[in-house]
Design a protein around this motif. Structure first.
Motif, short mmCIF file in Angstrom:
data_model
loop_
_atom_site.label_atom_id
_atom_site.label_comp_id
_atom_site.label_asym_id
_atom_site.label_seq_id
_atom_site.Cartn_x
_atom_site.Cartn_y
_atom_site.Cartn_z
N THR A 56 0.88 -1.34 0.03
CA THR A 56 0.12 -0.02 -0.13
C THR A 56 1.03 1.36 0.04
OG1 THR A 56 -1.70 -1.15 1.01
CG2 THR A 56 -1.70 1.53 1.40
N PRO A 57 0.75 2.28 -1.09
CA PRO A 57 1.51 3.26 -1.03
C PRO A 57 1.46 4.16 0.37
CG PRO A 57 0.37 3.00 -2.92
CD PRO A 57 -0.39 2.00 -1.84
N LEU A 68 2.33 3.23 3.28
CA LEU A 68 2.25 2.41 4.52
C LEU A 68 3.37 1.80 4.74
CD1 LEU A 68 0.33 1.49 6.54
CD2 LEU A 68 -0.45 -0.39 4.99
N GLU A 69 4.15 2.10 6.07
CA GLU A 69 5.29 1.27 6.31
C GLU A 69 5.11 -0.05 6.50
OE1 GLU A 69 8.88 0.33 8.55
OE2 GLU A 69 7.03 0.12 9.41
N ILE A 70 6.18 -1.00 6.37
CA ILE A 70 5.99 -2.29 6.34
C ILE A 70 5.41 -2.78 7.52
CG2 ILE A 70 8.30 -2.98 6.96
CD1 ILE A 70 8.16 -5.25 5.07
N GLN A 71 6.11 -2.33 8.72
CA GLN A 71 5.29 -2.66 10.11
C GLN A 71 3.88 -2.46 10.45
OE1 GLN A 71 8.43 -3.42 13.34
NE2 GLN A 71 9.53 -1.82 12.22
N SER A 72 3.52 -1.53 9.83
CA SER A 72 2.09 -1.17 10.06
C SER A 72 1.19 -2.04 9.11
CB SER A 72 1.91 0.25 9.66
OG SER A 72 2.51 1.02 10.45
N ALA A 73 1.93 -2.17 7.88
CA ALA A 73 1.27 -3.09 6.84
C ALA A 73 1.00 -4.55 7.37
CB ALA A 73 1.91 -3.18 5.50
N LEU A 74 1.97 -5.01 8.28
CA LEU A 74 1.76 -6.30 8.72
C LEU A 74 0.90 -6.37 9.95
CD1 LEU A 74 5.58 -7.70 8.71
CD2 LEU A 74 3.78 -8.41 7.29
#
Length: 539
Positions: free
Chosen positions: A222-223, A225-231
């Motif tokens: 998602t543009p 969106l930081e990876i840890q938040s995405a996870l």
């Protein structure tokens, strides 16, 4: 200057109808994607091939060079891993995604090729791919290395190997946790993501893709969106999709923020952006990089009721609200199981405990300043959409904290409004007797530990009231029946009395002589009249 060129590029790509995600990414990006389904010595897994194709396409759209393989044997998996090692050596971000069977022995994880046969311990070394080999294939610092393993499925090959292992070696369910810390340095880092918690088994899913990969494809690139938040979003989706049975997990040691999709605009030119508050980005689109994500990350990491309560108080209808409540319920249940046998017993002790708990709950949940200072109005309360059952629930919750509503009828009358005002005053909230959505959620958080007992008591009282109502109806029906019976008896009595009266001919007062005829009675009367006339005439 480069920042403005990127912003202009985003507008141009948007105007042309092209995806700006791959256009705005920085540095070399390489992904290795493997999906193993058709196992020779185990039951075929339906989804890993589909999962691999979905993730390969997801990474391509995000600007990655993708090295892809499916249903790979040991030789082909090794060859593809070597290819990835060379391609990713100078990459800025390198990702390995694997879907298929995996296992752990002595806290070390192994990926299983489709031709693996695990009949003895030696075959663990010759027929599998150690996850350590995958980690070694990642580029050196300052690159970012990411390993995603959807490989925690129920594994018959693991059960076969377990029977052959010596007692000195141990095998657990699912995969073992791999610590990312200590494996990298400088400004890069490592992130290892699993489909479920360590030692747990993941679900393959009923659809074309596993729940985990479905959520990954939805959020990972998602543009903004930081990876840890995405996870974190992935964890929320999977937990909800599996009714709390599966909880994805990740272990990270990153030296900087990582965006697999397009990064957010530079926040240095926007003070509001630096605080994480929602704002508008290039071309008016909303940047999905908010304080909500950071707050949820912290709550998820700490995994305590207090942290989930804090999140819900800020975002009662947030993206992770349902999962926060689910986690709170699980933590409470775990605490209840641990303390069920502790402390005094009996009704008196229960009452004291309930009072103490209510007192603690009133002060135990932190109330953010914005919740305190935002006044409730009829308009803000309308946003909560309180139906009758929700209004009854509100009255029960207020009552649980000692604020009398005068009953639980679902009518927000003067008594209930007064109770809302009392609660607002006690909580340090602007006292308006009307709620905001945030205030309502705060009340829910404060009272949830008490509601099981409160609802049980309410249902008991409700059942007793219904029983009394039915008894009253039965008594009223009995009275009506008795009255109807009395009326019928009275009518029957009157009819019987009328039937007992002798018949009188019209025009005469002579009773009917039941022993003779009507003619005989008339003759007797005539003779009597003649006799009277004679007597009168003599006088």
């Amino acid at each position: 200057m480069r920042r403005y060129l990127l912003a202009a590029a985003a507008i141009v790509f948007s105007a042309l109808g092209l995806s700006s995600a791959s256009a705005l990414v920085e540095g070399k990006r390489v992904a290795l994607v493997i999906g193993n389904s058709a196992y020779v010595h185990a039951v075929t897994l339906p989804n890993p091939i589909n999962d691999g194709k979905l993730m390969a396409e997801t990474f391509r759209k995000a600007g990655f060079s993708v090295i892809e393989g499916e249903d790979l044997n040991k030789i082909d998996m090794g060859r593809l891993l070597d290819q990835f090692t060379e391609a990713a050596y100078d990459a800025d971000i390198a990702v390995v995604y694997y879907a298929g069977h995996g296992l752990q022995v002595d806290q070390r994880n192994y990926l299983i090729p489709v031709d693996a046969e695990l009949q003895n311990t030696a075959q663990l070394q010759t027929r599998t791919i150690p996850v350590d080999d995958v980690l070694n294939a990642l580029p050196p610092d300052p690159a970012i290395g990411i390993v995603i393993l959807d490989a925690c499925r129920d594994n018959p090959l693991a059960r076969t190997l377990a029977a052959a292992l010596p007692k000195s070696r141990s095998m657990g369910a699912g995969l073992a946790a791999v610590q990312a810390a200590g494996r990298t340095h400088d400004s890069g880092g490592l992130l290892i993501a699993y489909a479920t918690d360590p030692e747990a088994v993941a679900y393959d899913g009923k659809g074309a893709n596993s729940p985990y990969t479905t959520a990954l494809a939805r959020h990972l690139t998602t543009p903004g969106l930081e990876i840890q938040s995405a996870l974190t979003r992935v964890r929320a989706d999977v937990s909800q999709a599996t009714n709390g049975a599966q909880h994805p997990w990740a272990n990270a040691s990153l030296g900087r923020e990582v965006f697999l999709g397009a990064p957010p605009p530079d926040t240095r030119s926007n003070p509001q952006a630096a605080t994480g508050a929602p704002q508008s980005a290039v071309n008016g689109s909303e940047v999905d990089w908010t304080v909500e994500q950071k707050l949820w990350d912290e709550a998820s990491k700490r995994n305590t009721i207090a942290h989930y309560d804090l999140y819900l108080s800020q975002y009662p209808n947030g993206r992770f609200a349902s999962v926060a409540r689910l986690n709170i319920d699980q933590l409470k249940q775990a605490g209840a199981n641990q303390t069920a046998s502790a402390g005094p017993t009996g009704a008196g002790a229960a009452a004291v405990s309930s009072q103490t708990e209510a007192s603690q709950i009133r002060t135990g949940v932190a109330i953010p300043d914005d919740v305190k200072q935002t006044p409730g109005t009829p308009e803000t309360e309308a946003q909560i959409k309180l139906g009758k059952e929700e209004r009854i629930d509100l009255q029960l919750r207020l009552s649980a904290l000692g604020h009398s509503t005068g009953g639980f009828d679902g009518s927000l009358g003067p008594r209930t409004r007064s109770a809302i005002g009392e609660w607002q005053r006690d909580s340090g909230i602007a006292e308006t007797t009307y709620l905001t959505p945030q205030q309502h959620m705060l009340l829910v958080v404060q009272t949830d530990p008490l509601m099981a007992g409160v609802r049980a008591q309410y249902e008991t009282q409700k059942a007793a009231a219904e029983s009394r109502k039915q008894a009253s109806k039965a008594a009223s029906a009995a009275k009506v029946t008795q009255k109807t019976a009395n009326t019928a008896r009275k009518k029957n009595s009157q009819q019987t009395a009328e039937d007992d009266i002798p018949y009188r001919p019209r025009g005469t007062g002579a009773p009917v002589d039941n022993g003779g005829s009507e003619v005989g009675s008339f003759a007797a009367g005539a003779l009597l009249g003649t006799a009277l006339g004679v007597a009168i005439g003599k006088h």
